[in-house]
Scaffold this active site. Structure first.
Site, PDB file in Angstrom:
ATOM      1  N   GLU A 245       2.759 -14.002 -13.903  1.00  0.00           N
ATOM      2  CA  GLU A 245       3.117 -12.920 -14.827  1.00  0.00           C
ATOM      3  C   GLU A 245       3.603 -11.646 -14.152  1.00  0.00           C
ATOM      4  OE1 GLU A 245      -1.387 -13.359 -14.578  1.00  0.00           O
ATOM      5  OE2 GLU A 245       0.310 -14.647 -15.014  1.00  0.00           O
ATOM      6  N   GLY A 446       7.464   0.879   5.556  1.00  0.00           N
ATOM      7  CA  GLY A 446       7.320   0.799   4.110  1.00  0.00           C
ATOM      8  C   GLY A 446       7.613  -0.612   3.641  1.00  0.00           C
ATOM      9  N   ASP A 561       7.960   7.386  -7.100  1.00  0.00           N
ATOM     10  CA  ASP A 561       7.031   6.791  -6.135  1.00  0.00           C
ATOM     11  C   ASP A 561       6.205   7.848  -5.409  1.00  0.00           C
ATOM     12  OD1 ASP A 561       5.730   4.697  -4.896  1.00  0.00           O
ATOM     13  OD2 ASP A 561       7.183   4.541  -3.271  1.00  0.00           O
ATOM     14  N   LYS A 563       2.968   9.477  -3.975  1.00  0.00           N
ATOM     15  CA  LYS A 563       1.656   9.089  -3.452  1.00  0.00           C
ATOM     16  C   LYS A 563       1.498   9.841  -2.137  1.00  0.00           C
ATOM     17  CE  LYS A 563       3.822   4.855  -1.676  1.00  0.00           C
ATOM     18  NZ  LYS A 563       3.860   3.394  -1.775  1.00  0.00           N
ATOM     19  N   ASN A 566       3.898   9.258   0.747  1.00  0.00           N
ATOM     20  CA  ASN A 566       5.275   9.745   0.669  1.00  0.00           C
ATOM     21  C   ASN A 566       5.372  11.270   0.720  1.00  0.00           C
ATOM     22  OD1 ASN A 566       6.398   7.235   0.663  1.00  0.00           O
ATOM     23  ND2 ASN A 566       6.618   7.084  -1.550  1.00  0.00           N
ATOM     24  N   ASP A 579      11.142   9.599   1.153  1.00  0.00           N
ATOM     25  CA  ASP A 579      11.388   8.234   0.676  1.00  0.00           C
ATOM     26  C   ASP A 579      11.973   8.203  -0.732  1.00  0.00           C
ATOM     27  OD1 ASP A 579      11.617   5.541   0.263  1.00  0.00           O
ATOM     28  OD2 ASP A 579       9.578   5.053   0.877  1.00  0.00           O
ATOM     29  N   THR A 596       4.330   2.469  -7.219  1.00  0.00           N
ATOM     30  CA  THR A 596       3.110   1.975  -6.588  1.00  0.00           C
ATOM     31  C   THR A 596       2.076   1.765  -7.683  1.00  0.00           C
ATOM     32  OG1 THR A 596       3.623   3.106  -4.515  1.00  0.00           O
ATOM     33  CG2 THR A 596       1.315   2.524  -4.901  1.00  0.00           C
TER      34      THR A 596
END
Length: 752
Positions: A245, A446, A561, A563, A566, A579, A596
């Site tokens: 899934e 990455g 993205d 986090k 980054n 990034d 993420t």
């Protein structure tokens, strides 16, 4: 529950293969094994109850366990997997009920024993250093989609039941009867002979979801071994089961190998088919918006396709009674369409009229930069509006003035606004040559690339060189994302965003030459210096991210993205966003599921389409993580994370140190409704800057880079990479490149 008598050596061997303990120093394992007790449970026996104090960690040796949140099964854990880890790392309540799904054996370690061994601090540090890779939607152009196979009523019933019983699927989509039937309609039948792996762990061709009609499959995973089995089976999938899934959501390498243990028949569907199905729900929303847009006389010059594109891109905003939508005399950039409620139109202090649903105002803002001619005040209890700004309108459709000249029935093309590099940026390109760069060391890795410290031998300057494997990019269908990354970087000109200097294109690799920030990743810095929970640090780095997002959003760039991995620190300790691999220009909505997992917003999981509001959700997650030491929806598997996200931030138990202003800020940013997130409401980012947590914080000094950072990294010189700890084994896959002859990369390089 009962104790068994495996030897300490056997327990040590088993624990050494468990992901959670892999990075512990080897000499710590014997004592850990001695403290582990082997326990057994009968099928149906409750092991851990939701919302009770966490005191024990369990590692499954044999059998399986069901994970339930609010009496709903969200995941199944197999041999080699673990649960209750928060009991070891943090003194927190259990977030789920764990029940033995079969007769089960496990190793149990108590928090008391773990702390007595002094392993809690070591494991917390090591566990945090594990990288959280981003996942990307990817293209599925290479995924073969076959014609639907005919199905008997019994086959349709089997597939429908499998879909409805898949707890993971219900997490990412509402599977009503119509949707289930639509999925069943497009599926095709395939035969799988005994011994054939239908899915291989690590496979990049991960585009399909399967329902088992007959036969059986074994689930296995490398690096998961026990003292009893050299290559363990993590589970058996039989008729009526379904799997794969995650492939319906986004591109990610397969997590396990699934092999036919008997001749089998499966039903198959691809990600793109599933996404198309979910898109139909968004089509209904667009059609509803289109009804309102079509009633606006100012849009009469638009063709029906143009009106539909506008309807799909419009944002929603809500107001309460007495709130001003805008004031007379202020600069106008947005057009508003009233969907629900009533407003008063006030000119020179006097009400001149009122407007109800389907009314609109601010249309002149789409044509020219002039002060607002009147004040708009909400007079109903609440009001819901759709809005679009001039820049987004012109990127999507073109100038309203030009559209009026052309008319709805005209044939002339209307020029759209082109997003361009920052002024003056293009002049500096072509000055640095690839052959003059010397690699000095590895900075980071990455999901799609590696970053190296390089020196320009011509002038001695140092930079960060990001290398992307062309083969991996093409295999994962990320060509458009890579080109977007370059274009987005060209547009950026902010001290809070890492700068791009050049791009290069070699036979197997694409290269981006970037600004160097030798202070290290914020994630690693927090771990090494134990900055988790230190408010001055969190406030400083959150503020820098707000300013980075302000810059990106002013150019209609969505980042997607965020986090700590980054965010980089320069030598002085100032924070910089890095990034742009998942960033893109987005004047309206976009539908690619990427980012993420710990930071996924609910609309991202449900594939409802997302806009700039996604970034403000991620800012809320970052705030929680920097202050608490872990993200709010943290779980063992992505699907467990998504199940928690869908329940909402209000279901999260906030640690005591986050109560008050921090909790209020996080909840304001992580509102389930995108248009209700703090920065998406009237006032924009000022709503964050004026939030009580930032009382006394100097935003002006922060913006000027003159505010003293709370932490200054130790950097000896411009070649010092001591603040980075990447290793060669962390390098992403390097896939052989076969040029598809589409010319997708022909304009990538700015220099040779």
């Amino acid at each position: 529950m009962g104790c068994a008598g495996s030897t300490s050596h056997e327990r040590q061997f088993f624990l050494s293969k468990v992901e959670l303990f892999k990075r512990l120093p080897e000499e710590e394992l014997p004592e850990l094994a001695k403290s582990a007790v082997e326990v057994s449970y009968l099928k149906g026996q409750v092991i851990i109850e939701e919302n009770t104090p966490g005191e024990k960690l369990f590692v499954i040796k044999r059998g399986s366990a069901g994970v339930e949140i609010n009496n709903r099964r969200v995941a199944t854990l197999q041999a080699g997997e673990y649960f209750g880890e928060s009991a070891l790392l943090r003194n927190e309540q259990c977030t789920a009920t764990i029940t033995a799904a079969s007769s089960m054996k496990a190793l149990m370690i108590t928090r008391e024993d773990f702390m007595n061994l002094g392993l809690h601090t070591k494991l917390e540090l090591v566990d945090k250093l594990g990288k959280r890779g981003a996942v990307g939607g990817g293209a599925v152009a290479n995924a073969e989609i076959k014609e639907p196979s005919s199905k008997t009523p019994a086959e349709r019933e089997l597939i429908a039941k499998a879909l409805q019983e898949n707890a993971n699927l219900s997490t990412i989509a509402t599977l009503d009867t119509d949707r289930v039937n639509a999925i069943v309609d497009v599926m095709w039948k395939e035969e799988v002979p005994i011994g054939k792996p239908i899915i291989k762990e690590g496979d990049l061709q991960a585009d399909y979801f399967y329902v088992v009609q007959s036969g059986s499959f074994q689930v296995s995973k490398a690096e998961t071994a026990s003292s009893d089995q050299a290559t363990p089976a993590l589970g058996l999938l039989e008729a009526g089961s379904s799997f794969g899934e995650l492939a319906l959501l986004y591109f990610a390498p397969r997590a396990a190998t699934i092999t036919a243990t008997a001749d089998a028949v499966v039903w198959v569907t691809a990600r793109q088919q599933f996404k198309d199905l979910l898109m139909k729900a968004n089509e209904r929303e667009t059609q509803e918006n289109l009804k309102h847009v079509s009633k606006c006389d100012c849009f009469n010059p638009l063709t029906e396709p143009e009106k539909k594109e506008l309807a799909a891109a419009m944002h929603e905003m809500t107001f309460v009674k007495g709130e001003l939508v805008f004031e007379q005399g202020e600069r106008g950039t947005q057009f508003f369409l009233l969907v629900e409620g009533e407003v008063s139109v006030i000119k020179d202090g006097k009400e001149v009229t009122t407007l109800k649903a389907t009314g609109y105002f601010g249309e002149l803002a789409l044509e020219r930069d002039e002060p607002r001619a009147a004040t708009i005040k909400v007079i109903s209890q609440s009001a819901k509006m759709l809005w679009v700004d001039k820049e987004s309108f012109e990127i999507l459709i073109g100038s309203l003035e030009d559209l009026k000249k052309r008319g709805r029935d005209g044939t002339g093309a209307v020029k759209k606004l082109q997003v361009a590099p920052s002024a003056g940026d293009t002049k500096r390109f072509g000055n640095i040559r690839f052959k003059d760069l010397k690699v000095l060391g590895l900075l980071g890795c990455g999901g799609f690339g590696a970053v190296f410290l390089v020196e320009d031998l011509g002038n001695g300057e140092t930079y960060a060189l990001k290398n992307l494997s062309k083969g991996y990019v093409v295999t994962s269908g990320m060509q458009n994302s890579v080109i977007s990354e370059k274009n987005v970087q060209l547009m950026c000109d902010s001290p809070f965003v890492v700068k791009l200097y050049e791009t290069f294109n070699s036979a197997e690799t694409l290269h981006l030459l970037l600004e160097l920030a030798l202070g290290g990743e914020l994630y690693a810095t927090y771990n090494k210096k134990n900055l988790w929970g230190q408010e001055p640090c969190a406030k400083f780095y959150i503020a820098g991210t707000v300013l980075a997002f302000e810059h990106l959003h002013s150019k209609k760039i969505i980042f997607r993205d965020l986090k700590p991995e980054n965010l980089l620190l320069n030598e002085q300790g100032h924070v910089k966003l890095t990034d742009m691999g998942l960033a893109k220009v987005c004047p309206g909505k976009t539908f690619t599921t990427c980012g993420t997992p710990d930071y996924f917003a609910p609309e991202l999981i449900a594939s409802k389409g997302h806009n700039l509001a996604v970034d403000w959700w991620t800012l809320g997650i970052l705030t929680f993580e920097l202050c608490a030491g872990h993200p709010p929806f943290e779980s063992t598997t992505p699907m467990q994370i998504y199940a928690k996200v869908q329940k909402g931030i209000h279901k999260i138990l906030f640690p005591k140190k986050l109560k008050g202003n921090i909790e209020s800020l996080v909840k304001g940013l992580c509102h389930a409704v995108p248009s209700e997130r703090l920065a998406m409401k009237k006032g924009g980012t000022q709503n964050i800057k004026k939030q009580p947590w930032f009382t006394g914080f100097s935003w002006d000094e922060m913006a000027k880079f003159t505010l003293t950072p709370p932490y200054k990294p130790h950097v000896k010189n411009k070649k010092d990479i001591a603040n980075f700890s990447a290793k060669k084994e962390d390098m992403p896959p390097q896939v052989d490149y076969k040029d598809p002859k589409t010319g997708w990369d022909k304009d990538f390089a700015t220099s040779e």
